[in-house]
Write a protein that holds these residues in place. Structure first.
Motif, PDB file in Angstrom:
ATOM      1  N   UNK A  38       0.849  -1.184   0.000  1.00  0.00           N
ATOM      2  CA  UNK A  38       0.000   0.000   0.000  1.00  0.00           C
ATOM      3  C   UNK A  38       0.887   1.237   0.000  1.00  0.00           C
ATOM      4  N   UNK A  39       0.863   1.992  -1.093  1.00  0.00           N
ATOM      5  CA  UNK A  39       1.703   3.184  -1.132  1.00  0.00           C
ATOM      6  C   UNK A  39       1.876   3.721  -2.537  1.00  0.00           C
ATOM      7  N   UNK A  40       2.624   4.805  -2.637  1.00  0.00           N
ATOM      8  CA  UNK A  40       2.915   5.416  -3.935  1.00  0.00           C
ATOM      9  C   UNK A  40       3.855   4.521  -4.735  1.00  0.00           C
ATOM     10  N   UNK A  41       3.643   4.489  -6.042  1.00  0.00           N
ATOM     11  CA  UNK A  41       4.472   3.652  -6.908  1.00  0.00           C
ATOM     12  C   UNK A  41       5.670   4.473  -7.383  1.00  0.00           C
ATOM     13  N   UNK A  42       6.640   4.583  -6.486  1.00  0.00           N
ATOM     14  CA  UNK A  42       7.898   5.272  -6.741  1.00  0.00           C
ATOM     15  C   UNK A  42       9.029   4.375  -6.264  1.00  0.00           C
ATOM     16  N   UNK A  43      10.217   4.612  -6.784  1.00  0.00           N
ATOM     17  CA  UNK A  43      11.359   3.762  -6.447  1.00  0.00           C
ATOM     18  C   UNK A  43      11.650   3.772  -4.949  1.00  0.00           C
ATOM     19  N   UNK A  44      11.484   4.926  -4.318  1.00  0.00           N
ATOM     20  CA  UNK A  44      11.800   5.027  -2.902  1.00  0.00           C
ATOM     21  C   UNK A  44      10.968   4.121  -2.020  1.00  0.00           C
ATOM     22  N   UNK A  45       9.757   3.775  -2.479  1.00  0.00           N
ATOM     23  CA  UNK A  45       8.879   2.910  -1.686  1.00  0.00           C
ATOM     24  C   UNK A  45       9.294   1.444  -1.742  1.00  0.00           C
ATOM     25  N   UNK A  46      10.184   1.106  -2.669  1.00  0.00           N
ATOM     26  CA  UNK A  46      10.788  -0.229  -2.656  1.00  0.00           C
ATOM     27  C   UNK A  46       9.944  -1.365  -3.183  1.00  0.00           C
ATOM     28  N   UNK A  47       8.885  -1.076  -3.934  1.00  0.00           N
ATOM     29  CA  UNK A  47       8.063  -2.169  -4.457  1.00  0.00           C
ATOM     30  C   UNK A  47       8.863  -3.111  -5.335  1.00  0.00           C
ATOM     31  N   UNK A  48       9.845  -2.591  -6.069  1.00  0.00           N
ATOM     32  CA  UNK A  48      10.652  -3.475  -6.906  1.00  0.00           C
ATOM     33  C   UNK A  48      11.406  -4.509  -6.076  1.00  0.00           C
ATOM     34  N   UNK A  49      11.763  -4.150  -4.842  1.00  0.00           N
ATOM     35  CA  UNK A  49      12.406  -5.113  -3.943  1.00  0.00           C
ATOM     36  C   UNK A  49      11.447  -6.243  -3.580  1.00  0.00           C
ATOM     37  N   UNK A  50      10.191  -5.879  -3.339  1.00  0.00           N
ATOM     38  CA  UNK A  50       9.190  -6.897  -3.043  1.00  0.00           C
ATOM     39  C   UNK A  50       8.951  -7.797  -4.242  1.00  0.00           C
ATOM     40  N   UNK A  51       8.951  -7.222  -5.441  1.00  0.00           N
ATOM     41  CA  UNK A  51       8.806  -8.047  -6.641  1.00  0.00           C
ATOM     42  C   UNK A  51       9.964  -9.026  -6.767  1.00  0.00           C
ATOM     43  N   UNK A  93      -2.306   1.405  -4.944  1.00  0.00           N
ATOM     44  CA  UNK A  93      -1.671   2.708  -5.067  1.00  0.00           C
ATOM     45  C   UNK A  93      -1.357   3.023  -6.519  1.00  0.00           C
ATOM     46  N   UNK A  94      -0.930   4.238  -6.750  1.00  0.00           N
ATOM     47  CA  UNK A  94      -0.560   4.674  -8.095  1.00  0.00           C
ATOM     48  C   UNK A  94       0.655   5.586  -7.988  1.00  0.00           C
ATOM     49  N   UNK A  95       1.263   5.862  -9.105  1.00  0.00           N
ATOM     50  CA  UNK A  95       2.433   6.725  -9.070  1.00  0.00           C
ATOM     51  C   UNK A  95       3.144   6.778 -10.395  1.00  0.00           C
ATOM     52  N   UNK A  96       4.122   7.678 -10.514  1.00  0.00           N
ATOM     53  CA  UNK A  96       4.775   7.924 -11.799  1.00  0.00           C
ATOM     54  C   UNK A  96       5.608   6.765 -12.316  1.00  0.00           C
ATOM     55  N   UNK A  97       5.974   5.819 -11.469  1.00  0.00           N
ATOM     56  CA  UNK A  97       6.832   4.724 -11.921  1.00  0.00           C
ATOM     57  C   UNK A  97       6.082   3.397 -12.024  1.00  0.00           C
ATOM     58  N   UNK A 129       5.691  -2.379 -13.447  1.00  0.00           N
ATOM     59  CA  UNK A 129       5.022  -3.465 -14.160  1.00  0.00           C
ATOM     60  C   UNK A 129       5.983  -4.162 -15.119  1.00  0.00           C
ATOM     61  N   UNK A 130       6.857  -3.403 -15.750  1.00  0.00           N
ATOM     62  CA  UNK A 130       7.875  -4.007 -16.610  1.00  0.00           C
ATOM     63  C   UNK A 130       8.831  -4.867 -15.780  1.00  0.00           C
ATOM     64  N   UNK A 131       9.172  -4.403 -14.589  1.00  0.00           N
ATOM     65  CA  UNK A 131      10.044  -5.175 -13.698  1.00  0.00           C
ATOM     66  C   UNK A 131       9.386  -6.489 -13.317  1.00  0.00           C
ATOM     67  N   UNK A 132       8.101  -6.452 -12.977  1.00  0.00           N
ATOM     68  CA  UNK A 132       7.385  -7.677 -12.623  1.00  0.00           C
ATOM     69  C   UNK A 132       7.372  -8.659 -13.788  1.00  0.00           C
ATOM     70  N   UNK A 133       7.166  -8.137 -14.997  1.00  0.00           N
ATOM     71  CA  UNK A 133       7.157  -9.005 -16.180  1.00  0.00           C
ATOM     72  C   UNK A 133       8.534  -9.603 -16.420  1.00  0.00           C
ATOM     73  N   UNK A 134       9.575  -8.783 -16.290  1.00  0.00           N
ATOM     74  CA  UNK A 134      10.943  -9.263 -16.514  1.00  0.00           C
ATOM     75  C   UNK A 134      11.329 -10.344 -15.503  1.00  0.00           C
ATOM     76  N   UNK A 135      10.846 -10.207 -14.275  1.00  0.00           N
ATOM     77  CA  UNK A 135      11.157 -11.183 -13.227  1.00  0.00           C
ATOM     78  C   UNK A 135      10.271 -12.429 -13.303  1.00  0.00           C
ATOM     79  N   UNK A 136       9.248 -12.377 -14.128  1.00  0.00           N
ATOM     80  CA  UNK A 136       8.365 -13.525 -14.279  1.00  0.00           C
ATOM     81  C   UNK A 136       7.317 -13.655 -13.191  1.00  0.00           C
ATOM     82  N   UNK A 137       7.068 -12.594 -12.430  1.00  0.00           N
ATOM     83  CA  UNK A 137       6.091 -12.676 -11.345  1.00  0.00           C
ATOM     84  C   UNK A 137       4.795 -11.935 -11.665  1.00  0.00           C
ATOM     85  N   UNK A 138       4.717 -11.304 -12.823  1.00  0.00           N
ATOM     86  CA  UNK A 138       3.553 -10.482 -13.144  1.00  0.00           C
ATOM     87  C   UNK A 138       2.230 -11.239 -13.036  1.00  0.00           C
TER      88      UNK A 138
END
Length: 205
Positions: free
Chosen positions: A28-41, A57-61, A66-75
């Motif tokens: 739950x949070x803004x979709x920005x690099x600082x929030x670390x969602x890519x780490x969770x992915x 949540x939503x955000x500029x990134x 979503x591209x990161x999730x697809x690249x990691x195969x978890x999308x």
């Protein structure tokens, strides 16, 4: 001097859910690099395939994430929910094993954790910034070093293996919320501050 007043959320409106999906995580949070969602992915790549993630949540990134999730195969295991009303967020939190707060950068406080506690939901969060005000290690949730997605994956697995412990942490979080982080606690602290300022001629001590 500096006075810090407790932030707050509305009191819980209903008992915590008696059963949860042990394979459901919430961010739950803004979709920005600082929030670390890519780490969770990235952590999702270390977890069993039945583990799923709801991103609220939503955000500029968002596109990059979503591209990161697809690249990691978890999308296929990630549901992108966008911004939702508070009552809908509460429903998602109440269904989940835990809320994950994987911030890279220090959070000033992190109200998302209190929203989870309203539903009796434990939190896994990075040790960054003010989350230590409410994340009591081993009591209301689990902490991991900022940026360490492998440690995050281990923490998630720790809760998945022991749902009874997860429920206990969620209940402890709810009790902490009711003791320290409701509107009346903020109002009382503000009143006490104003009374001290008045008693000292306008200078807080």
């Amino acid at each position: 001097s500096v006075e810090v007043l407790p932030l707050f959320v509305p009191p819980p409106e209903a008992p915590a859910a008696p059963s949860r999906d042990p394979d459901l995580l919430v961010f739950l949070g803004a979709l920005t690099r600082g929030k670390g969602l890519d780490l969770l992915l990235r952590a999702m790549t270390r977890l069993p395939r039945e583990v799923r993630l709801r991103v609220i949540g939503s955000g500029p990134q968002q596109g990059w994430l979503q591209e990161t999730a697809a690249r990691l195969g978890v999308d296929p295991r990630v549901e992108w929910c966008g911004s939702l009303p508070r009552e809908t967020v509460a429903d998602h939190l109440g269904q989940s094993l835990c809320l994950v707060v994987p911030s890279r950068e220090p959070e000033t406080f992190g109200l998302a954790g209190l929203e989870a506690f309203r539903q009796g939901t434990p939190v896994i969060a990075s040790r960054a910034g003010g989350v230590g005000e409410w994340l009591l290690e081993g009591r209301t949730g689990l902490a991991f070093p900022p940026g360490d997605w492998r440690a995050l994956a281990r923490a998630i697995e720790e809760l998945r293996r022991d749902p009874e412990r997860a429920r206990g942490m969620g209940q402890a979080g709810r009790e902490l919320l009711e003791q320290r982080f409701l509107p009346q606690h903020h109002a009382r602290a503000l009143r006490d501050l104003l009374e001290r300022v008045a008693a000292t001629g306008g200078k807080a001590r």
